[in-house]
Design a protein around this motif. Structure first.
Motif, PDB file in Angstrom:
ATOM      1  N   THR A  19       0.869  -1.178   0.000  1.00  0.00           N
ATOM      2  CA  THR A  19       0.000   0.000   0.000  1.00  0.00           C
ATOM      3  C   THR A  19       0.902   1.223   0.000  1.00  0.00           C
ATOM      4  O   THR A  19       1.720   1.390   0.906  1.00  0.00           O
ATOM      5  CB  THR A  19      -0.903   0.045   1.241  1.00  0.00           C
ATOM      6  N   ARG A  20       0.732   2.048  -1.015  1.00  0.00           N
ATOM      7  CA  ARG A  20       1.558   3.268  -1.078  1.00  0.00           C
ATOM      8  C   ARG A  20       0.794   4.408  -0.413  1.00  0.00           C
ATOM      9  O   ARG A  20      -0.291   4.781  -0.853  1.00  0.00           O
ATOM     10  CB  ARG A  20       1.894   3.638  -2.516  1.00  0.00           C
ATOM     11  N   LEU A  21       1.384   4.938   0.633  1.00  0.00           N
ATOM     12  CA  LEU A  21       0.779   6.047   1.372  1.00  0.00           C
ATOM     13  C   LEU A  21       1.466   7.351   1.023  1.00  0.00           C
ATOM     14  O   LEU A  21       2.710   7.431   1.062  1.00  0.00           O
ATOM     15  CB  LEU A  21       0.881   5.806   2.884  1.00  0.00           C
ATOM     16  N   THR A  22       0.669   8.330   0.697  1.00  0.00           N
ATOM     17  CA  THR A  22       1.177   9.681   0.477  1.00  0.00           C
ATOM     18  C   THR A  22       0.463  10.616   1.434  1.00  0.00           C
ATOM     19  O   THR A  22      -0.774  10.689   1.433  1.00  0.00           O
ATOM     20  CB  THR A  22       0.930  10.156  -0.969  1.00  0.00           C
ATOM     21  N   VAL A  23       1.234  11.304   2.243  1.00  0.00           N
ATOM     22  CA  VAL A  23       0.675  12.258   3.194  1.00  0.00           C
ATOM     23  C   VAL A  23       0.967  13.664   2.679  1.00  0.00           C
ATOM     24  O   VAL A  23       2.132  14.020   2.460  1.00  0.00           O
ATOM     25  CB  VAL A  23       1.276  12.070   4.602  1.00  0.00           C
ATOM     26  N   VAL A  24      -0.113  14.424   2.465  1.00  0.00           N
ATOM     27  CA  VAL A  24       0.063  15.774   1.897  1.00  0.00           C
ATOM     28  C   VAL A  24      -0.256  16.844   2.934  1.00  0.00           C
ATOM     29  O   VAL A  24      -0.859  16.579   3.958  1.00  0.00           O
ATOM     30  CB  VAL A  24      -0.817  15.956   0.646  1.00  0.00           C
TER      31      VAL A  24
END
Lengths: 113, 107
Positions: free
Chosen positions: A108-113
């Motif tokens: 699971t690729r998590l991107t926190v913006v």
């Protein structure tokens, strides 16, 4: 049996939000591992389960990170109050017995913006 | 706190054998030696593992030193599809990865 399944495949979240990932291991695999991987680095160990028992966890898995494996089947990894530094690929793996080959999910690729 | 040491990178020519070394001088008697590889944008993939004796499978061979302080993964004929990061891991309950060896295969 289609192997280790992880959901979602991608997650974009705002800083400060909580996220939860799910891992479905191969059927009857007793051992389940969680890892975190950032670009250019090897997978970083987070924790592992033998059936429903969480046997070991890294120092990372405290405070905002928690993992569960109710009933020894699927597992969830929760990150509370996400930070930009949490952006990474989260990998899950399972094996039938200790010391035997482990099978990894696609992550699971998590991107926190 | 990885317990293994591997070269950062190696190159090979297509169709030639590749020997990927791994040092694990602090190995204990119950540690299994596992090798995984990771292709770009994929999760790690199991290659081979052993305890004391050399092992062969359809993907590779694993040669383990007599004192078990080092091992070598052997790809008998490298192909372009073998280009990946190869990880040597000591498995004793948990499974911790190091930085691995990035293998480049030249046509």
């Amino acid at each position: 049996d289609t192997g280790v399944s992880q959901n979602p495949r991608h997650k974009i979240t705002k800083r400060g939000q909580n996220v939860t990932f799910r891992c479905d291991p191969i059927s009857e695999h007793n051992r389940l591992y969680w890892y975190r991987q950032t670009l250019g680095q090897g997978p970083e160990f987070l924790t592992y389960f033998q059936n429903e028992a969480q046997l070991e966890k890294s120092r990372l898995l405290s405070d905002r990170f928690s993992a569960e494996r109710p009933k020894g089947s699927f597992s969830t990894l929760e990150i509370q109050r996400t930070e930009q530094g949490d952006s990474a690929m989260y990998l899950c793996a399972s094996s039938s017995r200790p010391y035997e080959e482990a099978f990894f999910g696609q992550g699971t690729r998590l991107t926190v913006v | 706190d990885a317990k293994t040491t591997q070269p950062n990178s190696m190159e090979s020519n297509e169709e030639e054998p590749v020997h990927l070394p791994c040092n694990h001088s602090t190995i204990s008697g119950t540690d299994y030696i596992h090798w995984y590889r990771q292709l770009p944008s994929q999760g790690p993939e199991y290659v081979i593992h052993g305890l004391t004796s050399n092992v062969n499978n359809r993907m590779a061979s694993l040669a383990i030193a007599e004192d078990r302080k080092s091992s070598t993964l052997i790809l008998h004929r490298a192909t372009l599809r073998d280009a990946a990061v190869y990880y040597c891991i000591l498995l004793d309950n948990d499974m911790r990865f190091g930085a691995g060896t990035r293998l480049t295969v030249k046509p």
